[in-house]
Design a protein around this motif. Structure first.
Motif, short mmCIF file in Angstrom:
data_model
loop_
_atom_site.label_atom_id
_atom_site.label_comp_id
_atom_site.label_asym_id
_atom_site.label_seq_id
_atom_site.Cartn_x
_atom_site.Cartn_y
_atom_site.Cartn_z
N TYR A 1 39.07 49.45 43.93
CA TYR A 1 39.67 48.20 43.47
C TYR A 1 41.19 48.22 43.62
CZ TYR A 1 41.01 44.36 40.39
OH TYR A 1 41.58 43.21 39.88
N LEU A 2 41.79 49.35 43.29
CA LEU A 2 43.25 49.46 43.41
C LEU A 2 43.68 49.35 44.88
CD1 LEU A 2 43.94 52.29 40.82
CD2 LEU A 2 44.43 49.84 40.57
N LEU B 1 41.58 34.14 47.42
CA LEU B 1 41.91 35.56 47.40
C LEU B 1 42.14 36.04 45.97
CD1 LEU B 1 44.32 35.72 50.49
CD2 LEU B 1 41.86 36.21 50.43
N TRP B 2 42.87 35.20 45.19
CA TRP B 2 43.08 35.53 43.77
C TRP B 2 41.74 35.58 43.02
CZ3 TRP B 2 47.12 37.74 41.83
CH2 TRP B 2 48.40 37.49 42.36
N ARG B 3 40.87 34.59 43.29
CA ARG B 3 39.56 34.55 42.61
C ARG B 3 38.74 35.80 42.96
NH1 ARG B 3 38.67 28.82 43.77
NH2 ARG B 3 37.28 29.55 45.39
N THR B 4 38.80 36.20 44.22
CA THR B 4 38.08 37.41 44.62
C THR B 4 38.58 38.62 43.85
OG1 THR B 4 37.69 36.54 46.84
CG2 THR B 4 37.54 38.93 46.57
N LEU B 5 39.89 38.73 43.72
CA LEU B 5 40.49 39.83 42.98
C LEU B 5 40.04 39.80 41.51
CD1 LEU B 5 42.41 42.17 43.56
CD2 LEU B 5 44.31 40.68 42.96
N TRP C 1 36.20 40.61 41.28
CA TRP C 1 36.02 42.04 41.53
C TRP C 1 36.48 42.85 40.32
CZ3 TRP C 1 38.70 45.22 45.99
CH2 TRP C 1 38.03 46.43 46.15
N GLY C 2 37.56 42.45 39.69
CA GLY C 2 38.03 43.13 38.48
C GLY C 2 36.99 43.09 37.37
N ILE C 3 36.33 41.96 37.21
CA ILE C 3 35.26 41.82 36.21
C ILE C 3 34.09 42.74 36.56
CG2 ILE C 3 33.53 40.23 35.27
CD1 ILE C 3 35.76 38.02 35.56
N VAL C 4 33.74 42.78 37.85
CA VAL C 4 32.64 43.65 38.29
C VAL C 4 32.98 45.12 38.00
CG1 VAL C 4 31.40 44.50 40.34
CG2 VAL C 4 31.77 42.03 40.03
#
Length: 176
Positions: free
Chosen positions: A126-127, A149-153, A156-159
């Motif tokens: 993730y990092l 792109l922000w939404r993907t980040l 992914w952070g939630i995942v």
């Protein structure tokens, strides 16, 4: 479908072709170095995806979810690549070649530790992927175009957080 989306499909297929070809070359044809070379090509496939995605963005393509997957693929490949190849290697050797020890079935605290190791690898991926996504976001520089792109980040952070929580539960209630 957008060219980057098709390229993602092609890269995923290429990834598995290199893994299977590497294992076959290594174990059925007894060409250790050639097999290792083919296995080492898997991150190159993901790097090609990132380069093509970057060129597409540079040329002004409409940013889609497919563009946000390229940095994720590369990060996952970098972080999990060695362990994924080891996993495939062990199973190929045992189930196809009928050699070597049976792959370990983890239970209890061993499973919990293994799961947490995977979760920490996910954090590292993730990092790395996050930095690549942020570079894309800042390069593009237009909030209206980089929202996906922000939404993907964020997703992914939630995942990643869910992954960690699941791993923690294995310490609380180990698998039997």
């Amino acid at each position: 479908m957008h060219i980057v989306a098709w390229l993602i499909v092609a890269c995923e297929i290429g990834f598995w072709i290199f893994i299977i070809a590497g294992l076959v070359t290594r174990y059925l044809f007894n060409k250790e170095k050639a097999g290792l070379f083919l296995l080492a090509m898997t991150p190159i496939v993901d790097l090609v995806l990132l380069v093509v995605t970057s060129i597409d963005v540079y040329r002004g393509a409409e940013i889609t979810g497919a563009h946000s997957i390229a940095p994720i693929y590369l990060a996952i490949s970098i972080v999990y690549g060695k362990s994924m190849i080891r996993w495939a290697d062990e199973r190929f050797l045992y189930y196809v070649k009928r050699e070597g020890p049976k792959p370990i079935r983890r239970i209890g605290m061993d499973y919990a530790k293994h799961s947490m190791k995977g979760s920490l690898q996910h954090v590292l991926a993730y990092l790395i992927g996050g930095v690549l996504l942020l570079l894309m976001i800042f390069y593009i520089g237009k909030p209206s175009e980089t929202e996906i792109l922000w939404r993907t980040l964020q997703v992914w952070g939630i995942v990643v957080l869910i992954d960690i929580v699941i791993s923690v539960t294995y310490f609380i209630s180990p698998l039997k």
